[in-house]
Every structure is written in C-alpha cells, then in structure tokens.
Motif scaffolding. Structure first.
Motif, PDB file in Angstrom:
ATOM      1  N   TRP A 160       0.808  -1.115   0.105  1.00 16.21           N
ATOM      2  CA  TRP A 160       0.050  -0.050  -0.149  1.00 16.21           C
ATOM      3  C   TRP A 160       0.990   1.088   0.079  1.00 16.21           C
ATOM      4  O   TRP A 160       1.891   1.330   0.409  1.00 16.21           O
ATOM      5  CB  TRP A 160      -0.852   0.013   1.061  1.00 16.21           C
ATOM      6  CG  TRP A 160      -1.892   1.075   1.264  1.00 16.21           C
ATOM      7  CD1 TRP A 160      -2.033   2.294   1.775  1.00 16.21           C
ATOM      8  CD2 TRP A 160      -3.082   0.991   0.683  1.00 16.21           C
ATOM      9  NE1 TRP A 160      -3.274   3.037   1.557  1.00 16.21           N
ATOM     10  CE2 TRP A 160      -3.845   2.078   0.622  1.00 16.21           C
ATOM     11  CE3 TRP A 160      -3.823  -0.027  -0.326  1.00 16.21           C
ATOM     12  CZ2 TRP A 160      -5.158   2.188   0.259  1.00 16.21           C
ATOM     13  CZ3 TRP A 160      -5.116   0.206  -0.763  1.00 16.21           C
ATOM     14  CH2 TRP A 160      -5.635   1.083  -0.433  1.00 16.21           C
ATOM     15  N   TYR A 161       0.577   2.267  -0.594  1.00 18.24           N
ATOM     16  CA  TYR A 161       1.282   3.511  -0.943  1.00 18.24           C
ATOM     17  C   TYR A 161       0.343   4.640  -0.310  1.00 18.24           C
ATOM     18  O   TYR A 161      -0.761   4.778  -1.009  1.00 18.24           O
ATOM     19  CB  TYR A 161       1.817   3.335  -2.217  1.00 18.24           C
ATOM     20  CG  TYR A 161       2.378   2.316  -2.610  1.00 18.24           C
ATOM     21  CD1 TYR A 161       3.817   2.033  -2.344  1.00 18.24           C
ATOM     22  CD2 TYR A 161       1.822   1.142  -2.947  1.00 18.24           C
ATOM     23  CE1 TYR A 161       4.302   0.892  -2.606  1.00 18.24           C
ATOM     24  CE2 TYR A 161       2.247   0.085  -3.761  1.00 18.24           C
ATOM     25  CZ  TYR A 161       3.546  -0.130  -3.235  1.00 18.24           C
ATOM     26  OH  TYR A 161       4.307  -1.513  -3.484  1.00 18.24           O
ATOM     27  N   PRO A 176     -13.459   8.298  -2.678  1.00 17.98           N
ATOM     28  CA  PRO A 176     -13.558   8.335  -1.242  1.00 17.98           C
ATOM     29  C   PRO A 176     -13.618   7.113  -0.481  1.00 17.98           C
ATOM     30  O   PRO A 176     -14.347   6.292  -0.685  1.00 17.98           O
ATOM     31  CB  PRO A 176     -14.884   9.280  -1.004  1.00 17.98           C
ATOM     32  CG  PRO A 176     -15.698   9.001  -1.934  1.00 17.98           C
ATOM     33  CD  PRO A 176     -15.068   8.627  -3.052  1.00 17.98           C
ATOM     34  N   PHE A 177     -12.844   7.112   0.838  1.00 23.40           N
ATOM     35  CA  PHE A 177     -12.881   6.125   1.720  1.00 23.40           C
ATOM     36  C   PHE A 177     -13.698   6.696   3.178  1.00 23.40           C
ATOM     37  O   PHE A 177     -13.467   7.660   3.531  1.00 23.40           O
ATOM     38  CB  PHE A 177     -11.406   5.664   2.215  1.00 23.40           C
ATOM     39  CG  PHE A 177     -11.762   4.661   3.387  1.00 23.40           C
ATOM     40  CD1 PHE A 177     -11.776   3.519   2.891  1.00 23.40           C
ATOM     41  CD2 PHE A 177     -11.413   5.125   4.786  1.00 23.40           C
ATOM     42  CE1 PHE A 177     -11.783   2.397   3.785  1.00 23.40           C
ATOM     43  CE2 PHE A 177     -11.172   3.942   5.480  1.00 23.40           C
ATOM     44  CZ  PHE A 177     -11.639   2.806   5.226  1.00 23.40           C
ATOM     45  N   ASP A 178     -15.007   6.206   3.106  1.00 24.89           N
ATOM     46  CA  ASP A 178     -15.837   6.632   4.258  1.00 24.89           C
ATOM     47  C   ASP A 178     -16.389   5.707   5.284  1.00 24.89           C
ATOM     48  O   ASP A 178     -17.322   5.725   5.701  1.00 24.89           O
ATOM     49  CB  ASP A 178     -17.025   7.369   3.372  1.00 24.89           C
ATOM     50  CG  ASP A 178     -17.939   6.376   2.541  1.00 24.89           C
ATOM     51  OD1 ASP A 178     -17.490   5.039   2.528  1.00 24.89           O
ATOM     52  OD2 ASP A 178     -18.783   6.616   1.925  1.00 24.89           O
ATOM     53  N   LYS A 179     -15.721   4.695   5.418  1.00 22.80           N
ATOM     54  CA  LYS A 179     -15.803   3.544   6.230  1.00 22.80           C
ATOM     55  C   LYS A 179     -15.521   3.923   7.927  1.00 22.80           C
ATOM     56  O   LYS A 179     -15.931   3.271   8.620  1.00 22.80           O
ATOM     57  CB  LYS A 179     -14.881   2.336   6.105  1.00 22.80           C
ATOM     58  CG  LYS A 179     -15.551   1.741   4.898  1.00 22.80           C
ATOM     59  CD  LYS A 179     -14.744   0.514   4.678  1.00 22.80           C
ATOM     60  CE  LYS A 179     -15.114  -0.633   3.466  1.00 22.80           C
ATOM     61  NZ  LYS A 179     -14.549  -1.789   3.021  1.00 22.80           N
ATOM     62  N   TYR A 189     -10.063  10.642   3.094  1.00 21.66           N
ATOM     63  CA  TYR A 189      -9.140   9.973   2.666  1.00 21.66           C
ATOM     64  C   TYR A 189      -9.672   9.467   1.284  1.00 21.66           C
ATOM     65  O   TYR A 189     -10.606   8.945   1.033  1.00 21.66           O
ATOM     66  CB  TYR A 189      -8.823   8.637   3.507  1.00 21.66           C
ATOM     67  CG  TYR A 189      -7.746   7.974   3.230  1.00 21.66           C
ATOM     68  CD1 TYR A 189      -6.406   8.158   3.860  1.00 21.66           C
ATOM     69  CD2 TYR A 189      -7.601   6.640   2.442  1.00 21.66           C
ATOM     70  CE1 TYR A 189      -5.490   7.495   3.608  1.00 21.66           C
ATOM     71  CE2 TYR A 189      -6.656   6.086   2.160  1.00 21.66           C
ATOM     72  CZ  TYR A 189      -5.155   6.445   2.503  1.00 21.66           C
ATOM     73  OH  TYR A 189      -4.350   5.576   2.244  1.00 21.66           O
ATOM     74  N   VAL A 190      -8.831   9.532   0.021  1.00 19.27           N
ATOM     75  CA  VAL A 190      -9.010   9.223  -1.047  1.00 19.27           C
ATOM     76  C   VAL A 190      -8.372   7.912  -1.421  1.00 19.27           C
ATOM     77  O   VAL A 190      -7.114   7.953  -1.419  1.00 19.27           O
ATOM     78  CB  VAL A 190      -8.871  10.405  -2.215  1.00 19.27           C
ATOM     79  CG1 VAL A 190      -9.227  10.032  -3.489  1.00 19.27           C
ATOM     80  CG2 VAL A 190      -9.622  11.488  -1.929  1.00 19.27           C
ATOM     81  N   ILE A 191      -9.208   6.754  -2.166  1.00 16.15           N
ATOM     82  CA  ILE A 191      -8.355   5.574  -2.189  1.00 16.15           C
ATOM     83  C   ILE A 191      -8.104   5.815  -3.770  1.00 16.15           C
ATOM     84  O   ILE A 191      -9.086   6.382  -4.541  1.00 16.15           O
ATOM     85  CB  ILE A 191      -9.347   4.356  -2.241  1.00 16.15           C
ATOM     86  CG1 ILE A 191      -9.677   4.476  -0.634  1.00 16.15           C
ATOM     87  CG2 ILE A 191      -8.923   3.130  -2.742  1.00 16.15           C
ATOM     88  CD1 ILE A 191      -8.502   3.772   0.251  1.00 16.15           C
ATOM     89  N   VAL A 192      -6.971   5.398  -4.371  1.00 14.26           N
ATOM     90  CA  VAL A 192      -6.515   5.228  -5.855  1.00 14.26           C
ATOM     91  C   VAL A 192      -6.608   3.641  -6.080  1.00 14.26           C
ATOM     92  O   VAL A 192      -6.042   2.837  -5.306  1.00 14.26           O
ATOM     93  CB  VAL A 192      -5.296   5.897  -6.164  1.00 14.26           C
ATOM     94  CG1 VAL A 192      -5.666   7.629  -5.891  1.00 14.26           C
ATOM     95  CG2 VAL A 192      -4.176   5.427  -5.286  1.00 14.26           C
ATOM     96  N   ASN A 193      -7.217   3.477  -7.505  1.00 13.85           N
ATOM     97  CA  ASN A 193      -7.254   2.130  -7.970  1.00 13.85           C
ATOM     98  C   ASN A 193      -6.352   1.741  -9.106  1.00 13.85           C
ATOM     99  O   ASN A 193      -6.392   2.702  -9.939  1.00 13.85           O
ATOM    100  CB  ASN A 193      -8.663   1.905  -7.948  1.00 13.85           C
ATOM    101  CG  ASN A 193      -9.630   1.921  -6.809  1.00 13.85           C
ATOM    102  OD1 ASN A 193      -9.665   0.796  -6.088  1.00 13.85           O
ATOM    103  ND2 ASN A 193     -10.379   2.918  -6.625  1.00 13.85           N
ATOM    104  N   ALA A 194      -5.764   0.671  -9.105  1.00 10.47           N
ATOM    105  CA  ALA A 194      -5.059   0.309 -10.171  1.00 10.47           C
ATOM    106  C   ALA A 194      -5.710  -1.125 -10.751  1.00 10.47           C
ATOM    107  O   ALA A 194      -5.746  -2.122  -9.691  1.00 10.47           O
ATOM    108  CB  ALA A 194      -3.733  -0.036 -10.026  1.00 10.47           C
ATOM    109  N   GLY A 215      -7.925  -1.314  -4.766  1.00 15.88           N
ATOM    110  CA  GLY A 215      -7.255  -0.204  -4.512  1.00 15.88           C
ATOM    111  C   GLY A 215      -5.764  -0.544  -4.076  1.00 15.88           C
ATOM    112  O   GLY A 215      -5.268  -1.656  -3.452  1.00 15.88           O
ATOM    113  N   VAL A 216      -4.947   0.353  -4.471  1.00 20.06           N
ATOM    114  CA  VAL A 216      -3.569   0.097  -4.140  1.00 20.06           C
ATOM    115  C   VAL A 216      -2.756   1.372  -3.360  1.00 20.06           C
ATOM    116  O   VAL A 216      -1.712   1.086  -2.858  1.00 20.06           O
ATOM    117  CB  VAL A 216      -2.614  -0.004  -5.415  1.00 20.06           C
ATOM    118  CG1 VAL A 216      -3.072  -1.228  -6.314  1.00 20.06           C
ATOM    119  CG2 VAL A 216      -2.804   1.107  -6.368  1.00 20.06           C
TER     120      VAL A 216
END
Length: 258
Positions: free
Chosen positions: A10-11, A35-38, A45-50, A54-55
């Motif tokens: 994770w980065y 967005p990460f809303d858990k 916090y923003v999740i970025v996906n590859a 999510g990575v």
C-alpha cells in the motif's frame, strides 16, 4: 526472518492540497479515485485504484506533521501479520519508531517506523483475510521500489532480516556506485543504492506503471509538476522518469520500451 517474505502493498501520499493532488495524479497516472468513508470522524481519505483494486491513498498532512516541518511525501506500507511483534523486532535491529502501534477502525493496526539509517515506511496489519498481491506490472500500480541509503549493504541486511528480502543482481554505475537489486520471494521488486550527497536523508522512492513514458512525462508538466530526471532507458527493457508533483512530493514513473 519471517517464514514468508513480506513486501510493500500500500502506498500513501501525505500532501498539503488533497483536491489538487487527486486531480494531478488521476490525470498523470490514470487512477480511478474514490472516497474512503468507512470510518466516521476520520480525516478525508481518497483511495486510488489500479485495475480492480485499491493500491494506495491520498490524504492531507496531519497537523502535527506540518508543525514538525514534514514535506509532502509518498510513504509505503509493508505488510505485517503482527505489528507489535514487527515493531519489537525492528527496534531490536536498530530501527526507529516514529509512531507506536495503533488501531485504525475498519482498516487494521499500523505503526510509523524507519530503518536504522532513517528511511521512513509504515507497517500495517490489515483487518480481515489476506488478499492476493496485485501484479507488479499492473498499470497504475507501483512497479519498482527504490531505496536511497547511506550504506546499502547494511540496509539490505536490515530488510532481509526483518522482512525476508533477498539479494539479487547488481550493477556498477561508476561514480554513482553499486545499484543492488532485491526480491521478496519470487521476482525482483526493487533496488538499493547509496544516496547522492545532495540528497538530505535516506528515503524510499516509488515508481508507478504507465503505458508510455514520454506521454506520461508530458502529463506531469502539463499539470504543474516537474520532471527532475529523464526520461531515460534502464536495464530490463524499461523507461523511467523521476518527478515532483505540484505540492513538492517526489515520485517516479515506469514504462516498457516500445
């Protein structure tokens, strides 16, 4: 040494302008952001996906980090099955603990640490079952991990002892010294070298996979970033370019030779 080698998985970018950083990296790397809303009450916090996973994540620098003068930066997380035990082992081996183990609700248990030479990384023991690793060649994922150390031999000994990393090929770069490749089980995942004098402190740098290096380098400058070195071809049939985003965080891009 762990029974199974543990690696980065994770980065995270800590930045001074989350909206601007999200716009920049989605344009340059091609990430799909969400967005990460858990966790109610936690900072945005923003999740970025590859691919389909999510990575990494983007967040604003915490206030305490800003007060300490921490600049915007990418930080990698190494997987741990027991963060408290990992921190104890790291400390015994001369590592540094910047933030003791703590829980992130709905995420896992983490710690902010550094190797004995000062390169910062994080440990994370995720909640829930382990997921298969995202292939290193996935577009948008980190395809290479690079450590600038004060003594790469001692650094490799440390990471090998803590996470089971193995020594691989090496390249003599003349005045720049030896570039040592390393693996985490099957396949090389990165390289280490002694840092240049002008670099203030040891640090990790992460290379994000893109389809074509020249087009990606142009996207960097078109969106307000800087190209610091390259593009240049490196052994293994790849092109790299080292960059700085508009807020000052360093990162790099990696693409196959076509």
């Amino acid at each position: 040494m762990p029974n199974t080698p543990q690696s980065f998985f994770w980065y995270e970018l800590m930045t001074t302008d989350l909206d601007a950083a999200e716009a920049f990296y989605t344009a340059v790397v091609g990430w799909r952001a969400e967005p990460f809303d858990k966790t109610p009450g936690m900072p945005r916090y923003v999740i970025v996906n590859a691919g389909n996973r999510g990575v990494g994540g983007l967040m604003n620098l915490p206030e305490e980090a800003r007060k300490m003068g921490m600049p915007p930066a990418w930080i990698g997380y190494i997987h741990s099955r027991d963060v408290d035990a990992s921190v104890a082992s790291l400390t015994k081996a001369g590592g540094i603990v910047h933030r003791a183990p703590a829980d992130i609700p709905s995420v896992g248990r983490f710690a902010v640490v550094a190797d004995p030479q000062g390169a910062v990384f994080m440990l994370l023991q995720p909640d829930g079952p382990d997921q298969p690793a995202v292939p290193l060649d996935t577009l948008g994922h980190v395809g290479w991990h690079e450590l600038y150390a004060t003594d790469w031999q001692k650094a490799l000994d440390f990471y090998s002892g803590q996470f089971g990393w193995g020594k691989d090929e090496q390249f003599d770069m003349g005045q720049m010294g030896i570039y040592q490749l390393f693996n985490a089980g099957a396949g090389m995942i990165g390289g280490m070298m002694n840092k240049p004098e002008q670099m203030p402190a040891p640090a990790w740098q992460f290379y994000f996979n893109v389809a074509a290096i020249d087009a990606a380098a142009k996207r960097v400058t078109d969106h307000g970033g800087k190209v610091l070195m390259g593009p240049m071809e490196v052994p293994g049939g790849q092109w790299i370019v080292q960059c700085e985003d508009p807020q000052g965080a360093h990162f790099a891009l990696l693409a196959p030779v076509r």
